[in-house]
Design an enzyme around this catalytic site. Structure first.
Site, PDB file in Angstrom:
ATOM      1  N   LEU A  18       3.717  -8.986  -1.282  1.00 27.29           N
ATOM      2  CA  LEU A  18       3.860  -7.775  -0.917  1.00 27.29           C
ATOM      3  C   LEU A  18       3.144  -7.648   0.427  1.00 27.29           C
ATOM      4  O   LEU A  18       1.813  -8.109   0.150  1.00 27.29           O
ATOM      5  CB  LEU A  18       3.300  -6.571  -1.801  1.00 27.29           C
ATOM      6  CG  LEU A  18       4.345  -6.109  -3.241  1.00 27.29           C
ATOM      7  CD1 LEU A  18       3.540  -5.499  -4.115  1.00 27.29           C
ATOM      8  CD2 LEU A  18       5.650  -5.519  -2.700  1.00 27.29           C
ATOM      9  N   ASP A  19       3.536  -6.834   1.385  1.00 28.22           N
ATOM     10  CA  ASP A  19       2.530  -6.686   2.657  1.00 28.22           C
ATOM     11  C   ASP A  19       1.544  -5.676   2.506  1.00 28.22           C
ATOM     12  O   ASP A  19       1.574  -5.156   1.320  1.00 28.22           O
ATOM     13  CB  ASP A  19       3.219  -6.490   3.928  1.00 28.22           C
ATOM     14  CG  ASP A  19       4.088  -5.004   3.870  1.00 28.22           C
ATOM     15  OD1 ASP A  19       3.648  -4.108   3.514  1.00 28.22           O
ATOM     16  OD2 ASP A  19       5.204  -4.946   4.237  1.00 28.22           O
ATOM     17  N   LYS A  20       0.544  -5.934   3.056  1.00 29.22           N
ATOM     18  CA  LYS A  20      -0.562  -4.933   2.843  1.00 29.22           C
ATOM     19  C   LYS A  20      -0.430  -3.348   3.035  1.00 29.22           C
ATOM     20  O   LYS A  20      -1.227  -2.623   2.450  1.00 29.22           O
ATOM     21  CB  LYS A  20      -1.948  -5.292   3.904  1.00 29.22           C
ATOM     22  CG  LYS A  20      -1.482  -4.905   5.310  1.00 29.22           C
ATOM     23  CD  LYS A  20      -2.888  -5.405   6.199  1.00 29.22           C
ATOM     24  CE  LYS A  20      -2.536  -5.029   7.515  1.00 29.22           C
ATOM     25  NZ  LYS A  20      -3.692  -5.162   8.393  1.00 29.22           N
TER      26      LYS A  20
END
Length: 136
Positions: free
Chosen positions: A14-16
């Site tokens: 998951l991206d930040k």
């Protein structure tokens, strides 16, 4: 009992700026299966700042051509409110939903993965975990 992960690694990422379900495993075979098989749907709730247009469902379902990711597989989409979309992907290209929504001129306010295959996030809060057993 408290479950403490040891020797685990994530399946996918998951991206930040995103939140939601992240699977951790110590089973390499399971990880390869989830990452490579199109049968493992990834479901997301997307909230955008602009009102959604009904045509977005058809765009998702026909497969979208993007400038940075190329042709994407058809996906399911359902509008759940003026600014809320539920999307089910069958592939997981890097930042795929963000790219799609950006190219359709939407600004993502919130992006949350709620399901991978038959594993749902349920009532887990950020930072919480639960142990699951799967057989493939």
């Amino acid at each position: 009992t408290e479950w403490k992960p040891k020797g685990l690694y994530p399946i996918g990422r998951l991206d930040k700026s995103s939140e939601g379900l992240l699977l951790l495993t110590n089973d390499g075979r399971f990880a390869r299966e989830v990452l490579s098989e199109k049968k493992y749907e990834k479901e997301y709730l997307i909230i955008v700042k602009e009102p959604l247009h009904a045509g977005i469902v058809r765009i998702f379902e026909s497969g979208m051509q993007t400038s940075s990711l190329g042709k994407l597989l058809p996906a399911k989409a359902q509008i759940e409110g003026k600014n809320k979309l539920r999307a089910i992907l069958y592939e997981g290209k890097r930042h795929q939903i963000r790219v799609m929504m950006n190219e359709l001129n939407y600004t993502i306010a919130s992006l949350k993965r709620v399901r991978v295959g038959n594993i749902k996030i349920g009532n887990l809060k950020p930072g919480e975990s639960r142990k699951i057993s799967v057989s493939i």
